[in-house]
Each structure stands twice: as structure tokens, then as C-alpha cells.
Design a protein around this motif. Structure first.
Motif, PDB file in Angstrom:
ATOM      1  N   MET A 134     -14.730  -0.453 -15.529  1.00  0.00           N
ATOM      2  CA  MET A 134     -13.874   0.635 -15.925  1.00  0.00           C
ATOM      3  C   MET A 134     -14.257   1.851 -15.090  1.00  0.00           C
ATOM      4  SD  MET A 134     -12.856   2.287 -19.604  1.00  0.00           S
ATOM      5  CE  MET A 134     -14.266   1.699 -20.415  1.00  0.00           C
TER       6      MET A 134
ATOM      7  N   ASP B  30     -14.014   5.947 -14.926  1.00  0.00           N
ATOM      8  CA  ASP B  30     -13.666   7.134 -15.694  1.00  0.00           C
ATOM      9  C   ASP B  30     -14.246   8.373 -15.030  1.00  0.00           C
ATOM     10  OD1 ASP B  30     -16.257   7.986 -16.756  1.00  0.00           O
ATOM     11  OD2 ASP B  30     -16.113   6.337 -18.168  1.00  0.00           O
TER      12      ASP B  30
ATOM     13  N   THR C 167     -10.071   8.490 -18.466  1.00  0.00           N
ATOM     14  CA  THR C 167      -9.785   7.272 -17.717  1.00  0.00           C
ATOM     15  C   THR C 167      -8.416   7.373 -17.077  1.00  0.00           C
ATOM     16  OG1 THR C 167      -8.883   6.203 -19.670  1.00  0.00           O
ATOM     17  CG2 THR C 167     -11.214   5.827 -19.202  1.00  0.00           C
TER      18      THR C 167
ATOM     19  N   ASP D 218      -6.886   1.499 -21.310  1.00  0.00           N
ATOM     20  CA  ASP D 218      -8.255   1.957 -21.562  1.00  0.00           C
ATOM     21  C   ASP D 218      -9.022   2.238 -20.275  1.00  0.00           C
ATOM     22  OD1 ASP D 218      -8.749  -0.582 -20.558  1.00  0.00           O
ATOM     23  OD2 ASP D 218      -9.893  -1.258 -22.293  1.00  0.00           O
ATOM     24  N   GLY D 219      -8.343   2.137 -19.119  1.00  0.00           N
ATOM     25  CA  GLY D 219      -8.990   2.405 -17.838  1.00  0.00           C
ATOM     26  C   GLY D 219      -9.605   1.186 -17.193  1.00  0.00           C
ATOM     27  N   SER D 220      -9.606   0.050 -17.891  1.00  0.00           N
ATOM     28  CA  SER D 220     -10.183  -1.161 -17.308  1.00  0.00           C
ATOM     29  C   SER D 220      -9.215  -1.753 -16.286  1.00  0.00           C
ATOM     30  CB  SER D 220     -10.502  -2.182 -18.398  1.00  0.00           C
ATOM     31  OG  SER D 220      -9.312  -2.601 -19.042  1.00  0.00           O
TER      32      SER D 220
END
Length: 82
Positions: free
Chosen positions: A1, A3, A8, A40-42
Motif C-alpha cells: 500500500m 500512502d 492513500t 484503501d490504497g492497496s
């Protein structure tokens, strides 16, 4: 991920990825296709380096509010040229 201080990349943002391979013949850089993160930014991507060595995958995300977020991950790959 990826951030930036708890922020994110939003879904639909573009994340740039490239591969640096360092081995006994030197270092080569290959730009990979951009990826889009989940909410979720993943994110994930698949790569098969053509030679062995120390592979580093830098990623970046540019945003109009913050400076670019940047991170990298290194892995060792066994194979020709290692």
C-alpha cells in the motif's frame, strides 16, 4: 500500500511503477504499466524480470495537493546475469 501521511491514493488514481535490476552487468531500468489502486490504497502488479539480480520496484503517486509520494521494495531474483 502506498500512502502519504495517512492519505492513500483514491480509487482510479494512477500509480507509476518501474523496475531497477542490479547485477554483475550493471543496472537496468524498465518502466512497467501504470496501476490503479483499490479504495484503501492497496494495489498489485505482476512482473517477471528477464535477468536475475537485486530488483527494486519504486512506485510513485502524484497528487495536486501534496508532493509526490514515493516508496520502493527490493527483492532478489535468481537467474541469468545474477
Amino acid at each position: 500500500m502506498l500512502d502519504l501521511g495517512g492519505v492513500t491514493p483514491p480509487a482510479g488514481a494512477t500509480i507509476g511503477v518501474w523496475r531497477d535490476v542490479t547485477n554483475r552487468t550493471g543496472t537496468s531500468t524498465t518502466y512497467l504499466p501504470e496501476v490503479r489502486p483499490a479504495g484503501d490504497g492497496s494495489f498489485s502488479f505482476v512482473d517477471a524480470p528477464p535477468t536475475g539480480g537485486q530488483c527494486t520496484y519504486p512506485v510513485y503517486w502524484y497528487t495536486p495537493v501534496f508532493r509526490a509520494a514515493y516508496a520502493s521494495h527490493a527483492v532478489s531474483v535468481r537467474g541469468a546475469g545474477a
